[in-house]
Design an enzyme around this catalytic site. Structure first.
Site, mmCIF file in Angstrom:
data_model
loop_
_atom_site.group_PDB
_atom_site.id
_atom_site.type_symbol
_atom_site.label_atom_id
_atom_site.label_comp_id
_atom_site.label_asym_id
_atom_site.label_seq_id
_atom_site.Cartn_x
_atom_site.Cartn_y
_atom_site.Cartn_z
ATOM 1 N N MET A 76 18.999 54.471 48.376
ATOM 2 C CA MET A 76 17.808 54.568 49.491
ATOM 3 C C MET A 76 17.233 56.125 49.729
ATOM 4 O O MET A 76 16.688 56.611 50.342
ATOM 5 C CB MET A 76 18.607 54.554 50.727
ATOM 6 C CG MET A 76 19.305 53.379 50.890
ATOM 7 S SD MET A 76 17.597 51.657 50.531
ATOM 8 C CE MET A 76 18.698 50.405 50.048
ATOM 9 N N CYS A 77 17.775 57.167 48.486
ATOM 10 C CA CYS A 77 16.600 58.162 48.441
ATOM 11 C C CYS A 77 14.914 58.725 48.231
ATOM 12 O O CYS A 77 14.687 57.414 47.420
ATOM 13 C CB CYS A 77 17.394 59.134 47.449
ATOM 14 S SG CYS A 77 18.212 60.069 48.393
ATOM 15 N N GLU A 114 19.328 66.162 47.488
ATOM 16 C CA GLU A 114 19.155 66.266 46.416
ATOM 17 C C GLU A 114 20.421 68.041 45.721
ATOM 18 O O GLU A 114 20.668 68.435 44.106
ATOM 19 C CB GLU A 114 17.494 66.702 46.089
ATOM 20 C CG GLU A 114 16.543 66.148 45.942
ATOM 21 C CD GLU A 114 16.729 65.162 46.714
ATOM 22 O OE1 GLU A 114 15.882 64.082 47.259
ATOM 23 O OE2 GLU A 114 16.932 64.965 48.183
ATOM 24 N N ASP A 128 32.262 68.717 30.963
ATOM 25 C CA ASP A 128 31.752 68.229 30.092
ATOM 26 C C ASP A 128 32.093 69.613 28.761
ATOM 27 O O ASP A 128 32.612 68.749 28.137
ATOM 28 C CB ASP A 128 30.718 67.088 30.069
ATOM 29 C CG ASP A 128 29.915 66.856 28.578
ATOM 30 O OD1 ASP A 128 30.462 66.091 28.042
ATOM 31 O OD2 ASP A 128 29.601 67.281 27.701
#
Length: 163
Positions: A76-77, A114, A128
């Site tokens: 929904m952004c 964001e 990672d």
């Protein structure tokens, strides 16, 4: 705090909020988060001894890219034209790296998600790149630090002292 959810229609189904009539304003959001690791892992990051490459440089670019892709990942952004994204790293000299993301736009809706996504992807990239030597890393304390602009105005995270 408001108690009305805006992402539901009159049938109580998901919708994207209509921002057509909102005013264009300058909007800024800052988010933060941390990753704690073995002290030797942090030292290897500083010494450039991680086989996958420059951990902080790659993580920084990943965070910037994440901010730019938010509307593709969070349903929904709105697609927002970002005018700036900056990722900063600090560490405690022992075992923790803190990531801060600053995101800016001049648009009709804010950039909090964001900024939060930029922090999370930056931290995940550090994980990672270092997981081969330290699988016990802990990502935590991710939150919005501050946001400004728009109808809802200025917000500062309650435990963050105002400067």
């Amino acid at each position: 705090m408001t108690d009305q959810l805006t992402h539901f229609n009159d049938q109580n189904r998901a919708k994207m909020v209509d921002v057509t009539d909102k005013a264009v304003t300058h909007r800024v959001a800052t988010a933060t988060g941390q990753i704690t690791m073995h002290p030797a892992t942090l030292q290897r990051i500083h010494d450039g001894q991680i086989k996958k490459g420059d951990v902080l440089a790659v993580a920084q670019v990943a965070g910037i890219m994440a901010a730019k892709q938010t509307s593709s990942l969070i349903p929904m952004c709105h697609l927002i034209p970002l005018t700036g994204v900056d990722i900063h790293f600090t560490d405690n000299g022992q075992d923790t790296i803190t990531v801060d993301a600053l995101v800016k736009t001049k648009h009709v809706t804010g950039v909090e998600i964001e900024a939060l996504l930029a922090v999370q992807v930056t931290l995940l990239t550090i994980y990672d790149m270092c997981k081969a030597i330290d699988r016990g890393m802990l990502i935590n304390n991710i939150h919005l630090v501050e946001k400004d602009g728009g109808k809802s105005g200025h917000f500062v995270y309650p435990s963050t002292p105002k400067s």
